[in-house]
Design a protein around this motif. Structure first.
Motif, PDB file in Angstrom:
ATOM      1  N   THR A 248       0.839  -1.200   0.000  1.00  0.00           N
ATOM      2  CA  THR A 248       0.000   0.000   0.000  1.00  0.00           C
ATOM      3  C   THR A 248       0.869   1.243   0.000  1.00  0.00           C
ATOM      4  N   PHE A 249       0.611   2.116  -0.974  1.00  0.00           N
ATOM      5  CA  PHE A 249       1.348   3.370  -1.102  1.00  0.00           C
ATOM      6  C   PHE A 249       0.421   4.536  -0.781  1.00  0.00           C
ATOM      7  N   GLY A 250       0.971   5.532  -0.099  1.00  0.00           N
ATOM      8  CA  GLY A 250       0.239   6.760   0.177  1.00  0.00           C
ATOM      9  C   GLY A 250       1.036   7.954  -0.305  1.00  0.00           C
ATOM     10  N   GLY A 251       0.410   9.120  -0.280  1.00  0.00           N
ATOM     11  CA  GLY A 251       1.094  10.331  -0.716  1.00  0.00           C
ATOM     12  C   GLY A 251       0.147  11.326  -1.331  1.00  0.00           C
ATOM     13  N   VAL A 252       0.622  12.544  -1.469  1.00  0.00           N
ATOM     14  CA  VAL A 252      -0.163  13.614  -2.067  1.00  0.00           C
ATOM     15  C   VAL A 252      -0.020  13.555  -3.580  1.00  0.00           C
ATOM     16  N   GLU A 253      -1.094  13.754  -4.286  1.00  0.00           N
ATOM     17  CA  GLU A 253      -1.076  13.667  -5.750  1.00  0.00           C
ATOM     18  C   GLU A 253      -0.017  14.596  -6.338  1.00  0.00           C
ATOM     19  N   GLY A 254       0.857  14.017  -7.144  1.00  0.00           N
ATOM     20  CA  GLY A 254       1.943  14.762  -7.751  1.00  0.00           C
ATOM     21  C   GLY A 254       3.224  14.745  -6.956  1.00  0.00           C
ATOM     22  N   GLY A 255       3.159  14.340  -5.671  1.00  0.00           N
ATOM     23  CA  GLY A 255       4.354  14.284  -4.828  1.00  0.00           C
ATOM     24  C   GLY A 255       4.913  12.876  -4.741  1.00  0.00           C
ATOM     25  N   ASP A 256       5.964  12.710  -3.925  1.00  0.00           N
ATOM     26  CA  ASP A 256       6.565  11.401  -3.734  1.00  0.00           C
ATOM     27  C   ASP A 256       5.648  10.504  -2.903  1.00  0.00           C
ATOM     28  N   MET A 257       5.566   9.233  -3.302  1.00  0.00           N
ATOM     29  CA  MET A 257       4.761   8.267  -2.569  1.00  0.00           C
ATOM     30  C   MET A 257       5.613   7.586  -1.498  1.00  0.00           C
ATOM     31  N   HIS A 258       4.961   6.989  -0.535  1.00  0.00           N
ATOM     32  CA  HIS A 258       5.665   6.239   0.501  1.00  0.00           C
ATOM     33  C   HIS A 258       4.918   4.938   0.777  1.00  0.00           C
ATOM     34  N   VAL A 259       5.677   3.928   1.200  1.00  0.00           N
ATOM     35  CA  VAL A 259       5.088   2.628   1.521  1.00  0.00           C
ATOM     36  C   VAL A 259       4.476   2.714   2.913  1.00  0.00           C
ATOM     37  N   ARG A 260       3.181   2.474   3.008  1.00  0.00           N
ATOM     38  CA  ARG A 260       2.485   2.511   4.287  1.00  0.00           C
ATOM     39  C   ARG A 260       2.243   1.119   4.857  1.00  0.00           C
ATOM     40  N   GLU A 261       2.167   0.150   3.965  1.00  0.00           N
ATOM     41  CA  GLU A 261       1.827  -1.195   4.430  1.00  0.00           C
ATOM     42  C   GLU A 261       2.383  -2.225   3.458  1.00  0.00           C
ATOM     43  N   ALA A 262       2.880  -3.312   4.006  1.00  0.00           N
ATOM     44  CA  ALA A 262       3.321  -4.457   3.207  1.00  0.00           C
ATOM     45  C   ALA A 262       2.971  -5.708   4.003  1.00  0.00           C
ATOM     46  N   SER A 263       2.080  -6.519   3.459  1.00  0.00           N
ATOM     47  CA  SER A 263       1.568  -7.646   4.234  1.00  0.00           C
ATOM     48  C   SER A 263       1.393  -8.879   3.365  1.00  0.00           C
ATOM     49  N   LEU A 264       1.364 -10.034   4.054  1.00  0.00           N
ATOM     50  CA  LEU A 264       1.133 -11.326   3.411  1.00  0.00           C
ATOM     51  C   LEU A 264      -0.012 -12.000   4.140  1.00  0.00           C
ATOM     52  N   GLN A 265      -0.995 -12.480   3.388  1.00  0.00           N
ATOM     53  CA  GLN A 265      -2.129 -13.202   3.951  1.00  0.00           C
ATOM     54  C   GLN A 265      -2.490 -14.383   3.061  1.00  0.00           C
ATOM     55  N   MET A 266      -3.186 -15.365   3.656  1.00  0.00           N
ATOM     56  CA  MET A 266      -3.652 -16.532   2.919  1.00  0.00           C
ATOM     57  C   MET A 266      -5.175 -16.488   2.833  1.00  0.00           C
ATOM     58  N   GLU A 267      -5.686 -16.767   1.645  1.00  0.00           N
ATOM     59  CA  GLU A 267      -7.128 -16.700   1.401  1.00  0.00           C
ATOM     60  C   GLU A 267      -7.591 -17.986   0.731  1.00  0.00           C
ATOM     61  N   ASP A 268      -8.690 -18.571   1.224  1.00  0.00           N
ATOM     62  CA  ASP A 268      -9.215 -19.780   0.596  1.00  0.00           C
ATOM     63  C   ASP A 268     -10.176 -19.413  -0.536  1.00  0.00           C
ATOM     64  N   MET A 269     -10.766 -20.437  -1.155  1.00  0.00           N
ATOM     65  CA  MET A 269     -11.601 -20.199  -2.332  1.00  0.00           C
ATOM     66  C   MET A 269     -12.962 -19.600  -1.984  1.00  0.00           C
ATOM     67  N   ASP A 270     -13.273 -19.549  -0.676  1.00  0.00           N
ATOM     68  CA  ASP A 270     -14.493 -18.874  -0.250  1.00  0.00           C
ATOM     69  C   ASP A 270     -14.245 -17.411   0.062  1.00  0.00           C
ATOM     70  N   GLY A 271     -12.987 -16.963  -0.079  1.00  0.00           N
ATOM     71  CA  GLY A 271     -12.648 -15.582   0.208  1.00  0.00           C
ATOM     72  C   GLY A 271     -12.358 -15.309   1.662  1.00  0.00           C
ATOM     73  N   SER A 272     -12.280 -16.352   2.494  1.00  0.00           N
ATOM     74  CA  SER A 272     -12.018 -16.187   3.923  1.00  0.00           C
ATOM     75  C   SER A 272     -10.523 -16.233   4.197  1.00  0.00           C
TER      76      SER A 272
END
Length: 349
Positions: A248-272
Motif C-alpha cells: 500500500t502506497f500513500g502520498g499527495v497527488e503529484g508528490g513522492d509516494m511512501h510505503v504505508r503497508e506491506a503484508s502477506l495473507q492466505m485466502e481460501d476459495m471462499d474468500g475467507s
C-alpha cells in the motif's frame, strides 16, 4: 547482465580460439582467470548453465562466494547477518538457496501432496522482502515470525513488514488519475522469499509483477497486489489457496509516494482469511513443491491469479445454485406440510 548469454555461449564450448588462430581447450586457462573475469560476471541461470558443460567448470561454478554474490545482488535482503547464517545451514549453502528462491513456483494437483504434513515441525518463518521500482531497490526488510504459539495457530495468518505508524519514502510519484496507476505496476516488482530454517528450504511467493494496481476511492491510497496460487488441503473446503501480497502506497497527488503497508495473507476459495495453522501446512507444501523456469513470470502470475478468481466465481455460483435448490425443497416441504395440516383440520371438524 547484458552480455551474459554471449559469455555463456563462449565458455560452454570445449575450445577457445585466440587472435593468432590457434585453438586451446578451456582447461588451459588459469582457474583464477575463469572465476574472477568470467564466472563472476554471470547471473544465476547462466552460472548454472555453465556448470553443466564439463567437470572443471562444474567445480569452478560451485564455489560458495559466486552464488553468495548472486543471491545478495538479486535479493539485497539476503545480505543480512541472520539470513546469511540460515543460508549457511542449507545443504549446498547459497547454491541450494538460489534455485529454491529464483524459479517460479509450480502448483501441482492437490492429490500429489503428502497429506501427513506436520505444521509443528516448523517453529519459525523468515520473510526476506525486496521491492524494486524501475529495477532500483526502494525497500528491503527481513521479518521473523514465530509459529509455535497458540495465538498464531488460531488467529488469521498475516505477516506485516511495517508497524502502523511506520512509512518508507520512495522516489515514486503519486499518479494523477486512476489511469496512471497501471504505469506504477509496469515499473514495480516484488520478491517475497519465505524461509523455513528448520526444513532448510525457501520459496518465493511473489508473482514478481503486480496482478492488480488500484486506487482506493476514499483514502486515495494505491494498492498493488501480488499473488501466488498454492495448493490447499484436499480434505478441507478449499483445494486451492491464494497467497495475497499487498503493498500500500500513500502520498499527495503529484508528490513522492511512501510505503504505508506491506503484508502477506492466505485466502481460501471462499474468500475467507485462513488461520495460522492451516496456512503453515500450505506453506510447507509450497516449500517442498516443484519449481519451474521463469518464462514471462509476470504473465504466468497474472494468468494463475485470474484462473483462481474464475474458480472462486464458479464455486460461489455452485453454492448459490445448491442453496437455491435447498430453499426450493424446504419451501415445497413447508407447503405440503401446511396443506396436510389444513386437511387434517378440516377432517377433524
Amino acid at each position: 547482465m547484458a552480455c551474459t548469454s554471449d559469455v555463456t555461449t563462449a565458455i560452454s564450448t570445449s575450445e577457445t580460439t585466440f587472435g593468432d588462430g590457434n585453438a586451446t581447450t578451456i582447461s588451459a586457462v588459469h582457474p583464477d582467470i575463469i572465476q574472477t573475469h568470467i564466472l563472476s560476471r554471470l547471473d544465476g541461470p547462466a552460472l548454472a548453465s555453465v556448470a553443466t558443460t564439463c567437470r572443471q567448470l562444474y567445480q569452478l561454478s560451485s564455489q560458495e562466494h559466486l552464488w553468495a554474490k548472486i543471491c545478495h545482488s538479486t535479493w539485497p535482503s539476503t545480505n543480512s547477518p541472520h539470513i546469511r547464517h540460515v543460508i549457511s545451514t542449507f545443504p549446498s549453502r547459497s547454491r541450494s538457496f538460489f534455485p529454491d528462491s529464483f524459479p517460479l513456483l509450480l502448483t501441482p494437483a492437490p492429490s500429489t501432496y503428502n497429506s501427513h504434513t506436520n505444521p509443528d515441525r516448523t517453529t519459525e518463518l523468515i520473510s526476506a522482502v525486496d521491492i524494486f521500482y524501475r529495477q532500483q531497490l526502494i525497500f528491503s526488510k527481513v521479518v521473523e515470525t514465530e509459529t509455535v504459539t497458540g495465538w498464531f495457530s488460531c488467529s488469521p495468518f498475516r505477516i506485516d513488514l511495517l508497524d502502523p505508524k511506520d512509512v518508507v519514502q520512495t522516489p515514486i510519484k503519486c499518479p494523477k488519475g486512476d489511469e496512471a496507476c497501471q504505469d506504477i505496476g509496469d515499473d514495480l516488482s516484488l520478491s517475497w522469499i519465505v524461509i523455513d530454517p528448520t526444513g532448510r528450504r525457501a520459496v518465493n511467493l511473489s508473482s514478481e509483477k503486480p496482478v492488480s494496481v488500484q486506487r482506493h476511492w476514499l483514502s486515495g491510497e494505491v494498492h498493488a497486489r501480488f499473488a501466488s496460487v498454492l495448493t490447499g488441503d484436499k480434505g478441507s473446503s478449499s483445494e486451492f489457496a491464494m497467497c495475497n501480497l499487498m503493498i500500500t502506497f500513500g502520498g499527495v497527488e503529484g508528490g513522492d509516494m511512501h510505503v504505508r503497508e506491506a503484508s502477506l495473507q492466505m485466502e481460501d476459495m471462499d474468500g475467507s482469511h485462513m488461520n495460522g495453522r492451516d496456512s503453515l501446512v500450505i506453506l510447507q507444501r509450497a516449500l517442498e513443491g516443484k519449481r519451474g523456469r521463469r518464462v514471462r513470470p509476470e504473465q504466468e502470475g497474472l494468468k494463475r491469479y485470474q484462473e483462481f478468481l474464475n474458480m472462486k466465481k464458479e464455486r460461489k455460483e455452485r453454492k448459490l445454485r445448491a442453496e437455491g435448490r435447498l430453499d426450493f425443497l424446504c419451501a415445497g416441504l413447508a407447503v405440503v406440510s401446511f396443506a396436510g395440516l389444513c386437511c387434517l383440520f378440516v377432517f377433524w371438524r
